[in-house]
Design an enzyme around this catalytic site. Structure first.
Site, PDB file in Angstrom:
ATOM      1  N   THR A   1       0.659  -1.121   0.215  1.00 25.09           N
ATOM      2  CA  THR A   1      -0.058   0.459  -0.283  1.00 25.09           C
ATOM      3  C   THR A   1       0.980   1.284  -0.032  1.00 25.09           C
ATOM      4  OG1 THR A   1      -1.767  -0.730   1.408  1.00 25.09           O
ATOM      5  CG2 THR A   1      -1.888   1.173   1.539  1.00 25.09           C
TER       6      THR A   1
ATOM      7  N   TYR B   1       4.165 -11.979   6.243  1.00 21.52           N
ATOM      8  CA  TYR B   1       3.266 -11.555   4.925  1.00 21.52           C
ATOM      9  C   TYR B   1       2.579 -12.962   3.934  1.00 21.52           C
ATOM     10  CZ  TYR B   1       0.775  -7.767   2.272  1.00 21.52           C
ATOM     11  OH  TYR B   1      -0.474  -7.168   1.561  1.00 21.52           O
TER      12      TYR B   1
ATOM     13  N   LYS C   1      -0.138 -11.605   8.641  1.00 23.03           N
ATOM     14  CA  LYS C   1      -0.711 -11.673   8.106  1.00 23.03           C
ATOM     15  C   LYS C   1      -1.482 -12.197   7.068  1.00 23.03           C
ATOM     16  CE  LYS C   1      -1.269  -6.947   4.941  1.00 23.03           C
ATOM     17  NZ  LYS C   1      -1.365  -6.238   4.955  1.00 23.03           N
TER      18      LYS C   1
ATOM     19  N   VAL D   1      -4.987  -5.601   9.551  1.00 21.56           N
ATOM     20  CA  VAL D   1      -3.793  -5.308   8.537  1.00 21.56           C
ATOM     21  C   VAL D   1      -4.713  -4.026   7.891  1.00 21.56           C
ATOM     22  CG1 VAL D   1      -1.744  -4.172   7.804  1.00 21.56           C
ATOM     23  CG2 VAL D   1      -2.095  -6.452   9.543  1.00 21.56           C
TER      24      VAL D   1
END
Length: 293
Positions: free
Chosen positions: A46, A133, A161, A202
């Site tokens: 992001t 992740y 995540k 998240v």
């Protein structure tokens, strides 16, 4: 780290032509996250980390750390080149941060042992807790459950995540490593994943709605699910083009960042319209169950 259940995957605002970071807008966004009591994740997908130079990433981390924010900060760790990644960890070791977000190695599609050995190298270098992740849509492969099992006893391995888009993956991770916290990595999945034991979220959406997101996630984690359809509609609108194009467009539209600029290969021209974003923003701001925020 136990007290933070919502982490905002922060965008990286740029100036008009995209050749530099807009630090005034970044500070404004971070201040909102602190007030909402959300943790902060810098330099993830992001945050367009792959579009930043090494110098820009270092300067951004230094800038944020000098702000001495009253919240926890996680720094994104790339999953591309091992030696450059280890150098990045060496740099971050001197910063007052609280954790790392380590992406499953991208493009190479490593197997169980490749992933295990990769993360072992990084965990040995880490000085703060690490969140792995799982992002198969970008990495091209899942973070293997056996990899998680192999590393679950490492003192620095704290959380995952999970952006697999299915509760089945979360359930697998919880089964092989019950001591590892699993955070939902997809905004629209938090109500489902909370029911399966997710530790939190998240979030991309909390860039725009930090207070509403905080309250909504808290309710989901407490077994409540206030009008999930409103939240899901809003989150889906933030992905009508590649992330973070819609989020930056809405942040700009409501005056929180100066420019909606993204860096190539992303382009704002891929956003169909800002009107849908305005509609969901109005809907979120009028959300009766969370109107006290």
């Amino acid at each position: 780290m136990k007290s933070t259940f919502l982490w905002t995957a922060c965008v990286t605002p740029f100036n008009c032509n995209g050749d530099s970071i807009d630090y005034s807008s970044l500070q404004r966004l971070l201040t909102m996250q602190v007030k909402a009591e959300n943790g902060v994740v810098l330099l993830g997908s992001t945050g367009e980390s792959l579009s930043l130079t090494d110098s820009e990433k270092r300067t951004l981390v230094e800038f944020v750390c000098k702000l001495k924010l009253n919240t926890e900060i996680i720094i994104g760790v790339p999953g591309v080149n091992l030696y450059q990644t280890l150098e990045w960890l060496d740099f971050c070791k001197g910063m007052p941060i609280h954790g790392y977000l380590m992406t499953t190695p991208i493009y190479a599609k490593p197997g169980i042992m490749g992933q295990t050995l990769w993360f072992e190298k990084l965990l040995e270098k880490a000085h703060v807790p690490v969140m792995f992740y799982n992002i198969p849509s970008r990495a091209g492969i899942n973070l293997h459950a056996e990899t998680v099992r192999n590393l679950s006893s490492h003192e620095k391995f704290w959380a995952i995540k999970d952006s697999s888009g299915t509760v089945d993956t979360l359930a697998q991770y919880k089964k092989v490593a019950p001591n590892i916290e699993v955070f939902c990595g997809d905004d629209n999945m938090i109500s489902d994943m909370a029911a399966y034991g997710a530790a939190g979220l998240v979030s991309v959406a909390s860039n725009v709605w930090p207070y509403v997101a905080h309250e909504y996630v808290k309710k989901c984690l407490n077994g409540r699910n206030p009008q999930a359809d409103i939240w899901q509609q809003a989150c889906e609108a933030l992905f009508i083009a590649s992330n973070p194009i819609p989020t930056k467009a809405l942040l700009h539209d409501i005056g929180l960042i100066e420019h909606q600029t993204v860096r190539l290969p992303l382009s704002t021209e891929d956003l169909p319209s800002v009107e849908k974003l305005r509609q969901v923003n109005k809907m979120i701001l009028g959300w009766k169950e969370l109107a006290t925020l």
